[in-house]
Motif scaffolding. Structure first.
Motif, PDB file in Angstrom:
ATOM      1  N   PRO A 124       0.824  -1.212   0.000  1.00 44.75           N
ATOM      2  CA  PRO A 124       0.000   0.000   0.000  1.00 44.75           C
ATOM      3  C   PRO A 124       0.858   1.262   0.000  1.00 44.75           C
ATOM      4  CG  PRO A 124      -0.839  -1.604   1.561  1.00 44.75           C
ATOM      5  CD  PRO A 124       0.473  -2.135   1.076  1.00 44.75           C
ATOM      6  N   THR A 125       0.414   2.277  -0.721  1.00 44.17           N
ATOM      7  CA  THR A 125       1.193   3.493  -0.863  1.00 44.17           C
ATOM      8  C   THR A 125       0.627   4.614  -0.002  1.00 44.17           C
ATOM      9  OG1 THR A 125      -0.134   4.397  -2.654  1.00 44.17           O
ATOM     10  CG2 THR A 125       1.590   2.819  -3.268  1.00 44.17           C
ATOM     11  N   LYS A 126       1.307   5.750  -0.019  1.00 44.52           N
ATOM     12  CA  LYS A 126       0.882   6.930   0.726  1.00 44.52           C
ATOM     13  C   LYS A 126       0.233   7.967  -0.184  1.00 44.52           C
ATOM     14  CE  LYS A 126       2.453   5.462   4.698  1.00 44.52           C
ATOM     15  NZ  LYS A 126       1.526   5.127   5.794  1.00 44.52           N
ATOM     16  N   LEU A 127      -0.224   7.556  -1.364  1.00 41.75           N
ATOM     17  CA  LEU A 127      -0.891   8.493  -2.258  1.00 41.75           C
ATOM     18  C   LEU A 127      -2.185   8.978  -1.620  1.00 41.75           C
ATOM     19  CD1 LEU A 127      -0.454   6.612  -5.655  1.00 41.75           C
ATOM     20  CD2 LEU A 127       0.822   8.614  -4.850  1.00 41.75           C
ATOM     21  N   PRO A 128      -2.700  10.135  -2.053  1.00 38.08           N
ATOM     22  CA  PRO A 128      -3.951  10.649  -1.484  1.00 38.08           C
ATOM     23  C   PRO A 128      -5.102   9.664  -1.669  1.00 38.08           C
ATOM     24  CG  PRO A 128      -2.846  12.339  -2.779  1.00 38.08           C
ATOM     25  CD  PRO A 128      -2.110  11.057  -3.031  1.00 38.08           C
ATOM     26  N   ASN A 129      -5.984   9.610  -0.688  1.00 37.57           N
ATOM     27  CA  ASN A 129      -7.142   8.741  -0.767  1.00 37.57           C
ATOM     28  C   ASN A 129      -8.170   9.375  -1.698  1.00 37.57           C
ATOM     29  OD1 ASN A 129      -9.473   7.193  -0.301  1.00 37.57           O
ATOM     30  ND2 ASN A 129      -8.835   6.751   1.792  1.00 37.57           N
ATOM     31  N   THR A 130      -8.540   8.652  -2.757  1.00 38.98           N
ATOM     32  CA  THR A 130      -9.478   9.190  -3.741  1.00 38.98           C
ATOM     33  C   THR A 130     -10.927   9.091  -3.283  1.00 38.98           C
ATOM     34  OG1 THR A 130      -9.734   7.069  -4.862  1.00 38.98           O
ATOM     35  CG2 THR A 130      -7.931   8.498  -5.593  1.00 38.98           C
ATOM     36  N   GLY A 131     -11.170   8.388  -2.203  1.00 42.73           N
ATOM     37  CA  GLY A 131     -12.541   8.211  -1.745  1.00 42.73           C
ATOM     38  C   GLY A 131     -13.326   7.228  -2.583  1.00 42.73           C
ATOM     39  N   ALA A 132     -12.638   6.299  -3.252  1.00 39.54           N
ATOM     40  CA  ALA A 132     -13.317   5.283  -4.051  1.00 39.54           C
ATOM     41  C   ALA A 132     -14.310   4.532  -3.174  1.00 39.54           C
ATOM     42  CB  ALA A 132     -12.299   4.317  -4.653  1.00 39.54           C
ATOM     43  N   SER A 133     -15.532   4.358  -3.675  1.00 40.50           N
ATOM     44  CA  SER A 133     -16.593   3.750  -2.859  1.00 40.50           C
ATOM     45  C   SER A 133     -16.440   2.235  -2.798  1.00 40.50           C
ATOM     46  CB  SER A 133     -17.959   4.116  -3.424  1.00 40.50           C
ATOM     47  OG  SER A 133     -18.112   3.619  -4.743  1.00 40.50           O
ATOM     48  N   ARG A 181      -8.862  -0.411   7.212  1.00 41.58           N
ATOM     49  CA  ARG A 181      -7.513  -0.406   6.639  1.00 41.58           C
ATOM     50  C   ARG A 181      -7.541  -0.873   5.192  1.00 41.58           C
ATOM     51  NH1 ARG A 181      -3.482  -3.759  10.046  1.00 41.58           N
ATOM     52  NH2 ARG A 181      -2.105  -3.050   8.371  1.00 41.58           N
ATOM     53  N   LEU A 182      -8.338  -1.897   4.908  1.00 42.27           N
ATOM     54  CA  LEU A 182      -8.463  -2.382   3.537  1.00 42.27           C
ATOM     55  C   LEU A 182      -9.122  -1.331   2.649  1.00 42.27           C
ATOM     56  CD1 LEU A 182      -9.699  -5.979   4.407  1.00 42.27           C
ATOM     57  CD2 LEU A 182      -7.454  -5.418   3.480  1.00 42.27           C
ATOM     58  N   ILE A 183     -10.194  -0.722   3.143  1.00 43.35           N
ATOM     59  CA  ILE A 183     -10.910   0.300   2.378  1.00 43.35           C
ATOM     60  C   ILE A 183     -10.008   1.503   2.110  1.00 43.35           C
ATOM     61  CG2 ILE A 183     -12.828   1.940   2.472  1.00 43.35           C
ATOM     62  CD1 ILE A 183     -14.367  -0.267   4.055  1.00 43.35           C
ATOM     63  N   SER A 184      -9.216   1.890   3.100  1.00 41.95           N
ATOM     64  CA  SER A 184      -8.288   3.005   2.923  1.00 41.95           C
ATOM     65  C   SER A 184      -7.248   2.688   1.858  1.00 41.95           C
ATOM     66  CB  SER A 184      -7.605   3.334   4.252  1.00 41.95           C
ATOM     67  OG  SER A 184      -6.643   4.355   4.092  1.00 41.95           O
ATOM     68  N   ALA A 185      -6.698   1.482   1.884  1.00 40.13           N
ATOM     69  CA  ALA A 185      -5.705   1.092   0.875  1.00 40.13           C
ATOM     70  C   ALA A 185      -6.311   1.131  -0.522  1.00 40.13           C
ATOM     71  CB  ALA A 185      -5.166  -0.304   1.186  1.00 40.13           C
ATOM     72  N   PHE A 186      -7.559   0.721  -0.642  1.00 37.52           N
ATOM     73  CA  PHE A 186      -8.256   0.752  -1.931  1.00 37.52           C
ATOM     74  C   PHE A 186      -8.419   2.188  -2.411  1.00 37.52           C
ATOM     75  CE2 PHE A 186     -12.221   0.529  -4.502  1.00 37.52           C
ATOM     76  CZ  PHE A 186     -11.806  -0.390  -5.454  1.00 37.52           C
ATOM     77  N   GLY A 187      -8.784   3.073  -1.499  1.00 37.54           N
ATOM     78  CA  GLY A 187      -8.928   4.482  -1.854  1.00 37.54           C
ATOM     79  C   GLY A 187      -7.615   5.104  -2.282  1.00 37.54           C
ATOM     80  N   HIS A 188      -6.532   4.776  -1.595  1.00 37.34           N
ATOM     81  CA  HIS A 188      -5.219   5.306  -1.957  1.00 37.34           C
ATOM     82  C   HIS A 188      -4.746   4.779  -3.307  1.00 37.34           C
ATOM     83  CE1 HIS A 188      -4.346   7.614   1.618  1.00 37.34           C
ATOM     84  NE2 HIS A 188      -4.628   6.590   2.401  1.00 37.34           N
ATOM     85  N   ALA A 189      -5.298   3.625  -3.716  1.00 36.23           N
ATOM     86  CA  ALA A 189      -4.948   3.069  -5.033  1.00 36.23           C
ATOM     87  C   ALA A 189      -5.885   3.584  -6.118  1.00 36.23           C
ATOM     88  CB  ALA A 189      -5.004   1.546  -4.984  1.00 36.23           C
ATOM     89  N   GLY A 190      -6.752   4.534  -5.771  1.00 32.96           N
ATOM     90  CA  GLY A 190      -7.665   5.092  -6.760  1.00 32.96           C
ATOM     91  C   GLY A 190      -8.746   4.128  -7.200  1.00 32.96           C
ATOM     92  N   GLY A 191      -8.970   3.072  -6.398  1.00 27.15           N
ATOM     93  CA  GLY A 191      -9.975   2.087  -6.770  1.00 27.15           C
ATOM     94  C   GLY A 191      -9.574   1.207  -7.928  1.00 27.15           C
ATOM     95  N   LYS A 192      -8.276   1.166  -8.234  1.00 29.20           N
ATOM     96  CA  LYS A 192      -7.784   0.451  -9.418  1.00 29.20           C
ATOM     97  C   LYS A 192      -6.883  -0.728  -9.066  1.00 29.20           C
ATOM     98  CE  LYS A 192      -9.717   3.598 -12.022  1.00 29.20           C
ATOM     99  NZ  LYS A 192     -10.968   3.311 -12.760  1.00 29.20           N
ATOM    100  N   ALA A 193      -7.024  -1.269  -7.855  1.00 30.36           N
ATOM    101  CA  ALA A 193      -6.179  -2.389  -7.435  1.00 30.36           C
ATOM    102  C   ALA A 193      -7.013  -3.387  -6.642  1.00 30.36           C
ATOM    103  CB  ALA A 193      -5.013  -1.893  -6.575  1.00 30.36           C
ATOM    104  N   VAL A 194      -6.558  -4.617  -6.629  1.00 31.38           N
ATOM    105  CA  VAL A 194      -7.090  -5.608  -5.706  1.00 31.38           C
ATOM    106  C   VAL A 194      -6.435  -5.371  -4.352  1.00 31.38           C
ATOM    107  CG1 VAL A 194      -7.202  -8.076  -5.146  1.00 31.38           C
ATOM    108  CG2 VAL A 194      -7.440  -7.323  -7.527  1.00 31.38           C
ATOM    109  N   VAL A 195      -7.213  -5.391  -3.304  1.00 28.22           N
ATOM    110  CA  VAL A 195      -6.666  -5.257  -1.951  1.00 28.22           C
ATOM    111  C   VAL A 195      -7.071  -6.493  -1.163  1.00 28.22           C
ATOM    112  CG1 VAL A 195      -6.676  -3.920   0.177  1.00 28.22           C
ATOM    113  CG2 VAL A 195      -6.813  -2.743  -2.022  1.00 28.22           C
TER     114      VAL A 195
END
Length: 220
Positions: free
Chosen positions: A12-21, A136-150
């Motif tokens: 998981p990265t430290k990129l901004p959380n995109t708020g992906a639902s 934590r899982l939801i946050s990681a997904f948001g930081h990935a822009g909703g474009k990754a499997v978590v």
């Protein structure tokens, strides 16, 4: 199954959380066949005075997910009763005996899940999963822009829950039999982000002994 050496595996990265639902789909349709005779159902076993399925639903409802869907099947009425009064969506899977794939498809087809950027697949029989783990899982997904499997892991070994981005949902709907999404994850070209949540990632309860060891009390 991905490992630390896989080319599309990432931390998981430290990129901004995109708020992906994210919508949570709780799988609670199985026959609990390993509980033995007597008709006991593991999801109705009590943990801290609550049926396990209700405890799992409350854990999900306390998270940052946009919605919670519970897929029922075996002993549908009893499971629905255990979930009474909760702000979630119930989806009946009449084909539950065909295996997990049918329950995944039923959950993803719910209008309360279909529009989400990702689906967090949660097994109802994992008493160690907490709201903090889900967040934590939801946050990681948001930081990935909703474009990754978590996915949740413990000591680098994949476990559950898993978040599947929308781009994989059609592939999940085409699954058949008693299989989950592991093969789809292995074959996809998306990054796979592992979030270590400790032993909870592998702790499920399939037998009466499992329930007792995890602190549950077999009821009905």
């Amino acid at each position: 199954m991905q490992t630390e050496g896989d080319p599309h595996h990432r931390a998981p990265t430290k990129l901004p959380n995109t708020g992906a639902s994210v919508a949570i789909v709780i799988l609670a349709a199985g026959k609990a066949s390993r509980m033995g005779g007597g008709g006991k159902h593991k999801l109705l076993a009590e943990f801290d005075g609550l049926p396990l399925v209700r405890r799992s639903a409350l854990t999900a409802l306390g998270s940052d997910a946009a919605s919670v869907v519970v897929v029922t099947g075996h002993r549908r009425r009893d499971i629905e009763t255990a979930l009474g009064g909760l702000a979630l969506t119930l989806v009946d899977n009449p084909d539950y005996a065909d295996g997990m794939a049918s329950s995944l498809a039923a959950g993803l087809s719910s209008k309360h899940a279909d529009g989400a950027d990702g689906i967090l697949v949660m097994l109802a029989d994992m008493p160690g999963i907490s709201t903090a783990h889900l967040d934590r899982l939801i946050s990681a997904f948001g930081h990935a822009g909703g474009k990754a499997v978590v996915r949740a892991v413990s000591r680098a070994k994949p476990g559950n829950p898993v978040i599947l981005p929308r781009s994989l949902h059609d592939s999940v709907r085409r699954l058949e039999g008693d299989v989950g999404a592991r093969g789809i994850i292995a074959a996809c070209d998306l990054p796979v982000l592992d979030v270590d949540i400790g032993d909870a990632a592998h702790l499920d309860v399939d037998t009466p002994d499992d329930l007792l060891a995890a602190g549950g009390a077999v009821k009905s």
